[in-house]
Design a protein around this motif. Structure first.
Motif, mmCIF file in Angstrom:
data_model
loop_
_atom_site.group_PDB
_atom_site.id
_atom_site.type_symbol
_atom_site.label_atom_id
_atom_site.label_comp_id
_atom_site.label_asym_id
_atom_site.label_seq_id
_atom_site.Cartn_x
_atom_site.Cartn_y
_atom_site.Cartn_z
ATOM 1 N N VAL A 4 0.841 -1.203 0.000
ATOM 2 C CA VAL A 4 0.000 0.000 0.000
ATOM 3 C C VAL A 4 0.876 1.253 0.000
ATOM 4 N N TYR A 5 1.843 1.305 0.918
ATOM 5 C CA TYR A 5 2.741 2.463 0.986
ATOM 6 C C TYR A 5 4.070 2.027 1.582
ATOM 7 N N THR A 6 5.081 2.873 1.402
ATOM 8 C CA THR A 6 6.377 2.674 2.043
ATOM 9 C C THR A 6 6.717 3.909 2.857
ATOM 10 N N THR A 7 7.620 3.760 3.828
ATOM 11 C CA THR A 7 7.957 4.867 4.736
ATOM 12 C C THR A 7 9.333 5.448 4.419
ATOM 13 N N ASP A 8 9.705 5.423 3.143
ATOM 14 C CA ASP A 8 11.030 5.900 2.746
ATOM 15 C C ASP A 8 10.970 7.194 1.945
ATOM 16 N N PHE A 9 10.000 8.042 2.257
ATOM 17 C CA PHE A 9 9.956 9.334 1.559
ATOM 18 C C PHE A 9 11.233 10.099 1.877
ATOM 19 N N PRO A 10 11.917 10.638 0.866
ATOM 20 C CA PRO A 10 13.214 11.289 1.108
ATOM 21 C C PRO A 10 13.077 12.573 1.928
ATOM 22 N N ALA A 11 13.974 12.727 2.914
ATOM 23 C CA ALA A 11 13.959 13.919 3.765
ATOM 24 C C ALA A 11 14.539 15.127 3.061
ATOM 25 N N ALA A 12 15.222 14.902 1.943
ATOM 26 C CA ALA A 12 15.809 15.963 1.127
ATOM 27 C C ALA A 12 15.942 15.422 -0.291
ATOM 28 N N PRO A 13 16.132 16.271 -1.280
ATOM 29 C CA PRO A 13 16.279 15.769 -2.652
ATOM 30 C C PRO A 13 17.440 14.785 -2.754
ATOM 31 N N LEU A 14 17.207 13.676 -3.451
ATOM 32 C CA LEU A 14 18.260 12.679 -3.612
ATOM 33 C C LEU A 14 19.384 13.193 -4.497
ATOM 34 N N VAL A 15 19.049 14.075 -5.435
ATOM 35 C CA VAL A 15 20.050 14.686 -6.313
ATOM 36 C C VAL A 15 19.896 16.202 -6.222
ATOM 37 N N GLY A 18 5.467 7.160 -6.786
ATOM 38 C CA GLY A 18 5.542 6.382 -5.563
ATOM 39 C C GLY A 18 4.462 6.757 -4.584
ATOM 40 N N THR A 19 4.135 5.819 -3.700
ATOM 41 C CA THR A 19 3.226 6.083 -2.584
ATOM 42 C C THR A 19 4.062 5.972 -1.323
ATOM 43 N N LYS A 20 4.720 7.077 -1.000
ATOM 44 C CA LYS A 20 5.691 7.105 0.086
ATOM 45 C C LYS A 20 5.232 8.090 1.161
ATOM 46 N N VAL A 21 5.494 7.778 2.418
ATOM 47 C CA VAL A 21 5.125 8.642 3.533
ATOM 48 C C VAL A 21 6.347 8.873 4.415
ATOM 49 N N VAL A 22 6.260 9.907 5.251
ATOM 50 C CA VAL A 22 7.241 10.147 6.317
ATOM 51 C C VAL A 22 6.616 9.677 7.623
ATOM 52 N N ALA A 23 7.295 8.784 8.336
ATOM 53 C CA ALA A 23 6.801 8.296 9.630
ATOM 54 C C ALA A 23 7.483 9.061 10.752
ATOM 55 N N LEU A 29 2.884 10.158 8.491
ATOM 56 C CA LEU A 29 2.305 9.146 9.366
ATOM 57 C C LEU A 29 2.813 9.405 10.780
ATOM 58 N N VAL A 30 1.922 9.839 11.659
ATOM 59 C CA VAL A 30 2.289 10.121 13.048
ATOM 60 C C VAL A 30 1.861 8.943 13.905
ATOM 61 N N GLN A 31 2.824 8.312 14.548
ATOM 62 C CA GLN A 31 2.553 7.118 15.338
ATOM 63 C C GLN A 31 1.855 7.466 16.653
#
Length: 585
Positions: A431-442, A459-464, A564-566
């Motif tokens: 459904v989603y992954t928690t690897d949204f980049p904290a800064a631009p990769l390039v 992508g369907t990425k979130v920040v946890a 995503l806030v735990q």
């Protein structure tokens, strides 16, 4: 309240949690439960000499006003009698521990299918002012929207002189064609969507447009008119519900005093012209002239602010402010009418100067609890890009590609299962992954010469985030396909706008200029064209929270992501189970 419609109306994490619990307990004894019935249905509406069927609530366009006091519980029973999947978002409502009621389709819920229903239940906690509700799926919010008016608790005055009357003023856009067909065609071709035919004030385009039927009465009937009395004060509850355009607004020969933005008090200041982005609200005081002649009329006008490289609706909507009179035989039709002077459509310096004047009230009663120590820092680029056209396909985007938009080069793809449901049930795989980049990769020169490769990834990425995390987020515009302003809305939280500037953000020198004393608090902020904005917030609301551009076309192209806030460790820091009537996919 006055509203015009052409359709008949019918601090630390623990300390913050304790403070919220105390607030809830304090207001609970006075709180009421206010119940509303929202029937989503089609209705025929005529504008600019053309009639079409639109999606409405209770047959009203704009939709009904939701009234509440701070602390009230709200229950809205939404019955979907339209042919479309529907969900409703209560824009700016914090939704503390009530994320199931936030509304964005495939983020916190699956949409309400035709023939289905869902009861949105939530409480208004620590908020007072003007917010709004709207559809949160596809482009249905073009007509499916209405005001939320939140009064202070009984006996609590405004921190400014009380107005004599309060009037919701909603800006919108009108298409002669079906807006669902407009966005469907754009997504199919990869090009930009057809622009709107008019802007509206409370659903009405006003007298400055061409009425092809040649009827002067049509223009008069489709003009919002606010009748005022000399010497009285009126609070205009401004809401920008337009899909794709920031707007300048002014009332000819009248000063507006800004007292509130996004349901949060600010230090009052006077302006002749203001700017308001899609999703934003503002309460302004208008003092009627004490010596105005009976029947004196003044245009109140709105027109776009934009730096777009593409086409846009470069028209002006007007309503009329008219001074009332006692003698019904007096006609104002032959009296001259004054018009305001609005900035040029690309006057970015005006916008920057206006937004720099916004400051939180920061008083003993309404403090500015700006996070001082930061746990996590993020740097997000926001802007346009491209997707390649299909093999042997024909696309109408730049250089034969398809338009796209992204955050940190990730163009968000909506899942087919709601993120919050997947998170709560522990079934996030696929459904989603928690690897949204904290800064631009390039990294690159964000506002300088763009890179040769303009393609973005999907992508369907979130920040946890752990509960109570203090966040600093810098949002940086890019010039990949031209610098543009992007109004970003964060669900589930308010945030403090601690800094902004032009060019590329300087992480060494710019933070020293941050305002950590009385920055404005908002839920929607404009990222300056060719610049950056820095915000801070505390992640003290468990759930999954959408953040997206409130230019609907850019959101459709993927300029969105989720936080995503735990759950926290205390009982009042945990998201309750979903309600039994939550719609399923």
């Amino acid at each position: 309240m006055a509203f015009s419609s052409a359709v008949p109306s019918s601090a630390s994490a623990v300390a913050a949690a304790v403070a919220a619990a105390v607030l809830l307990a304090a207001i609970g004894a006075q709180a009421e439960t206010r119940k509303y019935q929202f029937n989503v249905q089609m209705a025929s509406v005529t504008r600019l000499c053309g009639t079409k069927s639109i999606v409405t609530v209770n047959g009203q366009y704009p939709g009904p006003t939701l009234f509440a006091r701070e602390g009230d519980h709200i229950e809205v029973n939404v019955v979907n009698s339209s042919p479309y999947n529907v969900s409703l978002h209560w824009h700016g409502v914090r939704q503390l521990l009530s994320g199931w009621a936030d509304g964005p389709s495939y983020i916190t819920q699956c949409p309400i299918q035709p023939g289905g229903s869902y009861v949105y239940r939530y409480q208004i906690v620590g908020q007072r002012g003007t917010l709004w509700w709207h559809a949160h799926i596809s482009w249905l919010r073009a007509t499916l929207y209405g005001p939320i008016v939140i009064l202070p608790p009984a006996g609590v005055p405004y921190p400014f002189p009380a107005p004599d009357e309060e009037v919701p003023v909603m800006f919108g856009e009108w298409w002669r064609n079906d807006t669902e067909a407009v966005i469907a065609q754009a997504l199919q071709t990869g090009g930009g969507p057809n622009i709107s035919d008019a802007y509206t004030i409370n659903g009405l385009p006003g007298p400055l447009y061409n009425y092809s039927c040649g009827s002067s009465s049509a223009a008069a009937q489709e003009t919002f008119t606010l009748k005022v009395r000399p010497g009285k004060t009126y609070m205009l509850r401004l809401i920008n519900a337009a899909l794709n355009d920031e707007l300048f607004f002014s009332v000819a020969n009248h000063t507006l005093t800004v007292v509130d933005v996004d349901a949060l008090y600010v230090k009052p200041f006077a302006v002749d012209v203001l700017v308001i982005a899609p999703g934003q609200t503002s309460n302004v005081l208008l003092a009627a002239k004490p010596d105005a002649l009976p029947g004196a009329r003044y245009y109140m006008e709105a027109r776009p602010y934009t730096n777009t490289q593409g086409t846009f609706d470069n028209t002006t909507v007007a309503g009329i402010l008219e001074y009332g009179y006692e003698d019904p035989s007096v006609s104002s039709s032959n009296l001259p009418i004054s018009a305001p002077t609005l900035p040029q459509i690309n006057d970015t310096s005006f916008v920057a100067n206006y937004t720099a004047r916004l400051r939180s009230l920061a008083s003993a009663d309404y403090p500015a609890a700006v996070p001082q120590a930061i746990d996590r820092r993020f740097f997000f680029t926001v802007g346009l890009g491209t997707h390649p056209c299909a093999v042997n396909g024909t696309c109408q985007g730049p250089n034969g590609s398809r338009f796209a938009a992204s955050v940190n080069n990730v163009s968000f793809v909506l899942p087919t299962t709601a993120l919050l449901q997947a998170h709560f049930s522990g079934r996030s795989n696929g459904v989603y992954t928690t690897d949204f980049p904290a800064a631009p990769l390039v990294p690159f020169n964000y506002t300088g010469t763009p890179p040769n490769d303009t393609n973005v990834m999907n992508g369907t990425k979130v920040v946890a985030l752990p509960f109570g995390t203090t966040v600093e987020l810098v949002l940086q515009d890019t010039s990949i396909l031209g610098a543009e302003s992007h109004p970003l809305h964060l669900h589930g939280f308010n945030f403090y706008v601690v800094g902004q500037g032009f060019g590329n953000f300087d992480p060494v020198n710019d933070p020293a200029k941050f305002n950590l004393v009385d920055p404005v608090e908002r839920n929607t902020v404009g990222v300056p064209a060719g610049g950056w904005v820095a915000i801070r917030f505390r992640a003290n609301n468990p759930g999954v929270w959408f953040m997206h551009c409130h230019l609907e076309v850019h959101m459709s192209w993927g300029l969105k992501m989720a936080w995503l806030v735990q759950d926290g460790s205390l009982p009042n820091q945990k998201l309750p189970p979903p309600p039994s009537d939550l719609p399923q996919c």
